[in-house]
Design a protein around this motif. Structure first.
Motif, short mmCIF file in Angstrom:
data_model
loop_
_atom_site.label_atom_id
_atom_site.label_comp_id
_atom_site.label_asym_id
_atom_site.label_seq_id
_atom_site.Cartn_x
_atom_site.Cartn_y
_atom_site.Cartn_z
N VAL A 287 0.84 -1.21 0.00
CA VAL A 287 0.00 0.00 0.00
C VAL A 287 0.87 1.25 0.00
O VAL A 287 0.70 2.17 -0.82
CB VAL A 287 -0.94 -0.01 1.22
CG1 VAL A 287 -1.62 1.36 1.37
CG2 VAL A 287 -2.01 -1.08 1.07
N ILE A 288 1.84 1.29 0.91
CA ILE A 288 2.66 2.50 1.05
C ILE A 288 3.53 2.72 -0.18
O ILE A 288 3.60 3.83 -0.74
CB ILE A 288 3.53 2.40 2.32
CG1 ILE A 288 2.62 2.48 3.56
CG2 ILE A 288 4.58 3.50 2.35
CD1 ILE A 288 3.35 2.30 4.85
N ALA A 289 4.21 1.65 -0.63
CA ALA A 289 5.12 1.81 -1.77
C ALA A 289 4.37 2.15 -3.06
O ALA A 289 4.76 3.07 -3.79
CB ALA A 289 5.93 0.52 -1.96
N GLY A 294 2.60 6.05 -7.14
CA GLY A 294 1.51 6.73 -7.84
C GLY A 294 1.50 8.23 -7.60
O GLY A 294 1.35 9.03 -8.53
N GLU A 295 1.69 8.61 -6.33
CA GLU A 295 1.71 10.04 -6.00
C GLU A 295 2.92 10.73 -6.62
O GLU A 295 2.84 11.88 -7.05
CB GLU A 295 1.71 10.23 -4.49
CG GLU A 295 0.38 9.93 -3.82
CD GLU A 295 -0.70 10.90 -4.27
OE1 GLU A 295 -0.40 12.09 -4.45
OE2 GLU A 295 -1.85 10.47 -4.46
N GLY A 590 7.78 -0.65 3.47
CA GLY A 590 7.25 0.17 2.38
C GLY A 590 8.08 1.42 2.15
O GLY A 590 8.34 1.80 1.00
N LEU A 591 8.50 2.07 3.24
CA LEU A 591 9.33 3.27 3.09
C LEU A 591 10.67 2.93 2.46
O LEU A 591 11.18 3.66 1.59
CB LEU A 591 9.55 3.92 4.46
CG LEU A 591 8.32 4.56 5.12
CD1 LEU A 591 8.66 5.05 6.52
CD2 LEU A 591 7.79 5.71 4.28
N LEU A 605 6.54 9.82 -3.80
CA LEU A 605 6.10 10.82 -2.83
C LEU A 605 5.35 10.12 -1.71
O LEU A 605 4.26 9.57 -1.92
CB LEU A 605 5.18 11.86 -3.51
CG LEU A 605 4.61 12.94 -2.57
CD1 LEU A 605 5.75 13.80 -2.03
CD2 LEU A 605 3.60 13.80 -3.32
N PHE A 606 5.95 10.10 -0.52
CA PHE A 606 5.30 9.53 0.66
C PHE A 606 4.43 10.59 1.31
O PHE A 606 4.85 11.76 1.42
CB PHE A 606 6.33 9.03 1.66
CG PHE A 606 7.19 7.91 1.16
CD1 PHE A 606 6.68 6.63 1.05
CD2 PHE A 606 8.51 8.13 0.78
CE1 PHE A 606 7.47 5.59 0.57
CE2 PHE A 606 9.30 7.11 0.30
CZ PHE A 606 8.78 5.83 0.20
#
Length: 645
Positions: A287-289, A294-295, A590-591, A605-606
């Motif tokens: 989800v995070i990655a 996408g962002e 994920g980070l 972009l996180f």
């Protein structure tokens, strides 16, 4: 005279076997037990004495007959009321101790007090005092597998006394002990009876039964002998409950205690817990990655589109329909547009291919004849020197401003181009400035590879006709850009007598790009959510296995007074804890993976919202998928749970 403490009248209990055959275990049992009595119920295996004890303790229900405790009909009690009866009215001592593995003697003894809503300090003090009284003060932090059989049975007796229950139900308490340890347990039960506590002892050993003041013999589900009650004159006063009773609202275990219990349970099965975490970890990391990718892609596209100028309106020559006559755009059109409300600046646009030369270096590129308003209209600063002026336009001065890449190409050794003369299509132009680096804004033409000259100079010396291809209009208030666009359209239609031009602005392009990127982000997020759901299914499967493995523990907790809600909360907390821990590890993974993608592949972009949402989703997933196992655990029958292997 006060009413008897326990009264059973014509109790019958029938079980249905797997083959559909009904087996009657209790056949019309009637028994009265006064407060303070020490009663032994003896009989061979299969006589029904353990079933009778389960009914006495509220663990099981009779098929028919009446059972009253202190005059209250137990058949009228449901759910939480039966749990309260077990919690406050009875203490259970089992043949196989039924201590919860992985927890200390102190924690086992405290358990009924936790379900009674006792404060932690009170529980700890009372449990320590009970264990000290029973000779286990130095062993209270040992786990069951570190204690002998006699010590474990004394722990179970201490647990039965934790809530000050007036009745102790002991089911074969010496059956798994050697003779010496068994004698100690019997002596302890006599001591409790001497204090006025009501003891009901279930045993097949008549020598053990002789310790009681009253012996009731059962055979084939019936009472066949009863030595009768002792005289009231010699009976000690019934023991008063020594533990303060709490309101129903205080019975619920605190979230902190449920969390600690869940942590202990998960720690006892570390490898299985790690496997359970894996699905959640992969889901949250995905989800995070994926959302970060996408962002990042969305931000990059929006930056490119936004660099074109979100405050710009484009007036293009030609209607796009070759059947309509076309009136060229002129500088006068631009001057008329400049007088409209909300218009900040107007930039005429006339480009042409040019060959630029300095010394022996030739460079083929594009020339742009425009006005002095370009830096303002395009929000494009000059990096070196200055842009040409309005006076240069009026004079038709042969001056030029070089794009960043053109300057590097013509002056590769770091020589300053300012004041130098370059040949543009063999016409000398003096360089007044170099533009700041802008980049490829259109995706097809690098704006840093342009040469800029005054419009009048370009028309006279490079093109030969004043027909503009484009007029670029910047507005003061972007919020009114649609209104300004309509005003420009009306003005141009009026001036040309027809709509032989096209008007565009960046908002439509931004909207399209945003919708495209939002769709991509949604698809990436959906794929990640599917992964998270798969992890949730893994949590549910593991929790179902855990319920099966810990069925006896659930029965022990129910016998100690745990309500269905307490059991459900326990397993839900474990599911949420697994998911939460998996979420935190997933965030780190994920980070890390997103950072690697951003370092070597593409921008990412996180966002705090995505990270918080991923962890929250993990916990919610754990709760949702943990609900079925938790409810299955809470719905177990206490007797069936206690008898499971």
């Amino acid at each position: 005279m006060s009413a008897p403490l326990l009264v059973l009248e014509d109790i019958r209990k029938t079980y249905a076997t797997g083959g559909g055959v009904a087996v009657e275990v209790l056949r019309g049992v009637s028994l009265t037990v006064e407060a303070g009595e020490f009663v032994a119920i003896v009989g061979s295996s299969g006589s029904g004495k353990s079933t009778l004890m389960n009914i006495l303790g509220g663990l099981d229900r009779p098929t028919s007959g009446s059972y009253r405790v202190n005059g209250r009909d137990v058949s009228e009690l449901e759910g939480d009321e039966r749990a309260a009866l077990r919690r406050d009215g009875f203490g259970f001592v089992f043949q196989h101790y039924h201590l919860i593995p992985g927890t200390s003697a102190q924690e086992n003894v405290e358990m009924p007090g936790r379900y009674a809503g006792l404060p932690a300090a009170v529980r700890e003090s009372r449990a320590a005092a009970l264990l000290g009284r029973l000779g286990l003060g130095e062993r209270r932090h040992h786990r069951p597998n570190q204690l002998s059989g006699g010590q474990q049975q004394r722990v179970s007796i201490a647990r039965a006394l934790m809530n000050g229950a007036p009745v102790i139900l002991a089911d074969e308490p010496t059956g798994a002990l050697d003779s010496a340890s068994g004698a100690e347990v019997v002596a302890l039960l006599r001591e409790l009876a001497a204090e006025g506590r009501t003891i009901v002892l279930i045993t097949h050993d008549r020598k053990v039964a002789e310790a009681a003041d009253r012996v009731v013999e059962m055979r084939d589900g019936r009472i066949v002998a009863d030595t009768g009650s002792r005289s009231s004159a010699s009976a000690p006063a019934p023991a008063a409950a020594s533990v303060e009773r709490h309101s129903p609202a205080s019975v619920r275990t605190s979230a902190g205690e449920a969390f600690a219990a869940a942590l202990r349970s998960l720690g006892a099965n570390g490898f299985r817990t790690a496997l359970t975490l894996l699905g959640i970890v992969i889901g949250v990391a995905s989800v995070i990655a994926l959302l970060a990718i996408g962002e990042g892609a969305k931000r990059a596209v929006m930056a490119r589109v936004g660099a074109l100028g979100v405050n710009l309106v484009y007036v293009l020559a030609g209607s796009g329909d070759p059947r309509l006559p076309t009136t060229p755009l002129t500088e006068a059109d631009g001057e008329a547009i400049l007088r409209l409300p909300n218009v900040e600046s107007v930039m005429p646009y006339l480009d042409m291919p040019v060959m630029v030369r300095y010394g022996n270096i030739d460079h083929r590129t594009s020339g742009l004849a425009t006005s002095a308003s370009l830096p303002l209209t395009h929000r494009w600063p000059v990096a070196l020197g200055s842009f040409f002026t309005t006076a240069d336009e009026r004079a038709g001065a042969a001056v030029a401003v070089l794009g960043h890449n053109v300057a590097k190409r013509l002056f590769p050794n770091g020589e300053s181009p300012l004041g130098r003369h370059v040949q543009v299509n063999n016409i000398p132009f003096q360089v007044t400035g170099v533009m700041g680096q802008k980049g490829d804004l259109t995706g097809s033409q690098d704006t840093d590879d342009w040469v800029f000259v005054p419009l009048s100079t370009g028309v006279q010396r490079l093109v030969g006709k004043p027909d503009l291809q484009l007029i670029l209009v910047s507005v003061h208030n972007v919020g009114r850009i649609a209104e300004t666009r309509d005003a420009v359209k009306a003005l141009m239609t009026k001036r040309h007598g027809q709509e032989d031009f096209q008007i565009r602005d960046v908002t439509a392009r931004i909207r399209t790009a945003t919708e495209t990127q939002d769709t991509m982000t949604l698809l990436l997020g959906s794929a990640a959510v599917v992964t998270l759901l798969v992890g949730g299914i893994g949590v549910m499967n593991i929790m179902l296995v855990s319920v099966t493995e810990r069925t006896r523990e659930i029965g022990i907790r129910m016998a100690a007074g745990a309500r269905a809600a307490d059991i459900e909360r326990q397993f839900l907390m474990e599911a949420a804890l697994v998911a939460g821990l998996g979420g935190l590890v997933g965030v780190a993974l994920g980070l890390a993976s997103g950072a690697l993608v951003g370092l070597f592949v593409m921008p990412v972009l996180f966002t705090a919202t995505a990270i918080a949402g991923a962890v929250t989703s993990a916990v919610v997933t754990g709760l949702v998928f943990g609900l079925i196992p938790a409810r299955r655990a809470a719905s177990l029958d206490p007797v069936a749970a206690l008898s499971s292997e």
